[in-house]
Write a protein that holds these residues in place. Structure first.
Motif, short mmCIF file in Angstrom:
data_model
loop_
_atom_site.label_atom_id
_atom_site.label_comp_id
_atom_site.label_asym_id
_atom_site.label_seq_id
_atom_site.Cartn_x
_atom_site.Cartn_y
_atom_site.Cartn_z
N VAL A 136 16.68 -5.16 -5.21
CA VAL A 136 15.52 -5.60 -5.98
C VAL A 136 15.81 -7.00 -6.53
O VAL A 136 16.90 -7.27 -7.03
CB VAL A 136 15.22 -4.63 -7.15
CG1 VAL A 136 14.08 -5.15 -8.01
CG2 VAL A 136 14.89 -3.25 -6.62
N ASN A 137 14.81 -7.86 -6.43
CA ASN A 137 14.90 -9.22 -6.96
C ASN A 137 14.21 -9.22 -8.33
O ASN A 137 13.03 -8.86 -8.43
CB ASN A 137 14.20 -10.17 -5.98
CG ASN A 137 14.30 -11.63 -6.39
OD1 ASN A 137 14.36 -11.95 -7.56
ND2 ASN A 137 14.28 -12.51 -5.41
N ILE A 138 14.92 -9.63 -9.36
CA ILE A 138 14.37 -9.66 -10.72
C ILE A 138 14.43 -11.11 -11.24
O ILE A 138 15.48 -11.73 -11.19
CB ILE A 138 15.17 -8.75 -11.67
CG1 ILE A 138 15.21 -7.31 -11.13
CG2 ILE A 138 14.58 -8.77 -13.08
CD1 ILE A 138 16.18 -6.40 -11.87
N THR A 139 13.30 -11.61 -11.71
CA THR A 139 13.29 -12.94 -12.32
C THR A 139 13.60 -12.78 -13.80
O THR A 139 12.83 -12.15 -14.54
CB THR A 139 11.94 -13.64 -12.12
OG1 THR A 139 11.64 -13.70 -10.73
CG2 THR A 139 11.99 -15.06 -12.66
N VAL A 187 0.83 -1.21 0.00
CA VAL A 187 0.00 0.00 0.00
C VAL A 187 0.86 1.26 0.00
O VAL A 187 0.52 2.26 -0.64
CB VAL A 187 -0.99 -0.02 1.19
CG1 VAL A 187 -0.28 0.21 2.53
CG2 VAL A 187 -2.10 0.99 0.98
N ALA A 188 2.01 1.20 0.66
CA ALA A 188 2.89 2.37 0.67
C ALA A 188 3.47 2.65 -0.71
O ALA A 188 3.49 3.80 -1.17
CB ALA A 188 4.02 2.17 1.68
N ALA A 189 3.95 1.59 -1.38
CA ALA A 189 4.56 1.78 -2.70
C ALA A 189 3.53 2.14 -3.76
O ALA A 189 3.75 3.01 -4.60
CB ALA A 189 5.33 0.52 -3.10
N ALA A 190 2.37 1.46 -3.73
CA ALA A 190 1.36 1.70 -4.76
C ALA A 190 0.74 3.09 -4.66
O ALA A 190 0.22 3.62 -5.65
CB ALA A 190 0.26 0.63 -4.67
N SER A 191 0.78 3.69 -3.46
CA SER A 191 0.23 5.03 -3.28
C SER A 191 1.29 6.12 -3.32
O SER A 191 0.96 7.31 -3.19
CB SER A 191 -0.53 5.11 -1.95
OG SER A 191 0.33 4.89 -0.84
N ASP A 192 2.56 5.73 -3.50
CA ASP A 192 3.65 6.68 -3.52
C ASP A 192 3.50 7.61 -4.74
O ASP A 192 3.36 7.14 -5.87
CB ASP A 192 4.98 5.93 -3.60
CG ASP A 192 6.18 6.85 -3.60
OD1 ASP A 192 6.58 7.32 -4.69
OD2 ASP A 192 6.73 7.11 -2.52
N PRO A 193 3.51 8.93 -4.53
CA PRO A 193 3.31 9.85 -5.66
C PRO A 193 4.33 9.66 -6.78
O PRO A 193 3.99 9.78 -7.97
CB PRO A 193 3.45 11.23 -5.01
CG PRO A 193 3.10 11.02 -3.57
CD PRO A 193 3.60 9.65 -3.24
N GLY A 194 5.59 9.37 -6.42
CA GLY A 194 6.59 9.15 -7.45
C GLY A 194 6.29 7.93 -8.30
O GLY A 194 6.48 7.93 -9.52
N ARG A 243 11.33 1.16 1.21
CA ARG A 243 12.22 1.63 0.13
C ARG A 243 12.44 0.55 -0.93
O ARG A 243 12.48 0.86 -2.13
CB ARG A 243 13.56 2.06 0.72
CG ARG A 243 13.49 3.37 1.50
CD ARG A 243 14.72 3.58 2.36
NE ARG A 243 15.96 3.53 1.59
CZ ARG A 243 17.17 3.43 2.14
NH1 ARG A 243 17.29 3.34 3.45
NH2 ARG A 243 18.24 3.42 1.38
N SER A 244 12.62 -0.70 -0.49
CA SER A 244 12.89 -1.76 -1.46
C SER A 244 11.70 -1.99 -2.38
O SER A 244 11.86 -2.22 -3.58
CB SER A 244 13.26 -3.06 -0.74
OG SER A 244 13.59 -4.08 -1.68
N MET A 245 10.49 -1.91 -1.85
CA MET A 245 9.30 -2.11 -2.68
C MET A 245 9.14 -0.97 -3.67
O MET A 245 8.80 -1.20 -4.85
CB MET A 245 8.06 -2.22 -1.79
CG MET A 245 6.81 -2.69 -2.52
SD MET A 245 6.92 -4.43 -2.99
CE MET A 245 5.28 -4.70 -3.67
N VAL A 299 10.86 -7.18 -3.88
CA VAL A 299 11.74 -6.74 -2.81
C VAL A 299 12.80 -7.81 -2.56
O VAL A 299 12.62 -8.97 -2.88
CB VAL A 299 10.95 -6.50 -1.51
CG1 VAL A 299 10.00 -5.33 -1.67
CG2 VAL A 299 10.18 -7.75 -1.09
N ASP A 300 13.91 -7.37 -1.97
CA ASP A 300 14.98 -8.30 -1.63
C ASP A 300 14.98 -8.57 -0.12
O ASP A 300 16.00 -8.53 0.53
CB ASP A 300 16.33 -7.72 -2.07
CG ASP A 300 17.47 -8.71 -1.88
OD1 ASP A 300 17.18 -9.92 -1.79
OD2 ASP A 300 18.64 -8.29 -1.80
#
Length: 335
Positions: free
Chosen positions: A286-289, A23-30, A316-318, A299-300
């Motif tokens: 960041v974990n990337i598949t 919810v924090a990342a999805a609502s982050d203005p950036g 921050r990671s999300m 996230v890592d």
């Protein structure tokens, strides 16, 4: 892409820090300025997470699908699967949360394969809870490979200073050594090289780890694994113009990578890569598949049951994982 990409964001294990990170990342203005997040999860739990974080002005709105999403400041579009009990405790293993976490990923994978979203970003799930819920996958990487029909993928961890890609991941050490062979090493190097090229590096510099201490020290340690399992792959990719060096002693490879000599380290097994890279930057890692037909970042870090529901988790990671998802989606070549 001219328009903002849609990013499916899976909520992870509802008993862990996933709802708070999501919810924090999805609502982050950036983040909202560069993409339209589509959260796949549990709207009620996201509301509880927003409350413990003290987030105000977040508008959680249920949508039936991507086509119903609205791009508006502060709005979080949620595909609400409503799988969690209302009284789910924070920080405790739960079969219900494990089962729900699987279904969040399944829906997100379907949206990506259908081309309705341009990337997936996943909050952490708990492997034991996942198994308790009846889904016997070692983690996100293997689950997404199965859901997308992909025979082989690689896990890559990215930090601002260095990236690492793994030849083997969620298997025991003896099994990992048995699995390593020149073809797998070569394919892993190529996947890492291609991922960094897609991320904007024209000529990635790659350091390839050995298996044994001191890279075997000329046969003193191990049974010649470096020469039989790793060196042929390095020679082959170098002959084709890929700037790969190795096999290198792992401690040397990460030292050189940490000071900037390499952009990517190829680790032979899980802890060989995870330990050093987390020291270099877990909070922004960041974990990337790599190798999936869709972009997937994560996230890592894990579910952090010890602080879940307290509002103290770093998000921050999300946020960085979502930024990476957008960057990779923007650069992805048309299929």
């Amino acid at each position: 892409m001219d328009a903002k990409p849609f990013v499916a964001v899976t909520m992870g294990d509802g008993a862990g820090v996933g709802p708070e990170c999501t919810v924090a990342a999805a609502s982050d203005p950036g983040i909202q300025s560069i993409c339209i997040p589509i959260v796949v999860g549990d709207r009620r739990r996201l509301g509880q997470a927003a409350e413990v974080l003290g987030l105000t002005g977040v508008d959680l709105e249920t949508v039936g699908g991507v086509e119903d999403a609205v791009d508006a400041p502060g709005r979080v579009n949620v595909i609400d699967l409503d799988l969690l009990p209302a009284d789910l405790p924070w920080g405790e293993l739960s079969a219900a949360a494990g089962d729900a976490a699987y279904h969040y990923v399944k829906v997100a994978a379907e949206l990506a394969v259908e081309g309705k979203v341009q990337a997936i970003c996943t909050a952490p799930l708990n492997k034991k809870a996942l198994h308790m819920g009846g889904h016997n996958y070692p983690g996100h990487t293997e689950m997404l490979a199965a859901l997308t029909g992909t025979p082989e993928v690689s896990m890559m961890l990215a930090t601002p200073r260095l990236c690492v890609i793994h030849v083997t991941t969620h298997v025991g050490l003896l099994d990992a050594i048995a699995m390593i062979e020149p073809g797998l090493v070569e394919r892993t190097i190529r996947r890492g090289w291609e991922a960094l090229r897609r991320a904007g590096l024209e000529d990635p510099r790659i350091g390839v780890c050995a298996i044994n201490p001191h890279a075997g020290e000329g046969g003193l340690f191990g049974y010649g694994e470096e020469e039989t399992k790793i060196a042929p792959a390095v020679r082959k990719v170098r002959a084709e113009g890929i700037d790969a060096v190795g096999p290198l002693p792992a401690d040397t490879a990460f030292y050189l990578g940490g000071r900037g000599d390499y952009d990517l380290i190829v680790a032979m097994y899980h802890d060989q890569g995870h330990g050093p890279i987390k020291v270099l930057g877990i909070e922004e890692g960041v974990n990337i598949t790599v190798g999936l037909p869709v972009i997937r970042t994560s996230v890592d870090h894990g579910t952090a049951f010890d602080i879940a529901g307290t509002g103290t988790v770093s998000t921050r990671s999300m946020v960085e994982a979502m930024r990476q998802a957008v960057a990779l989606a923007d650069r992805r070549s048309p299929q």
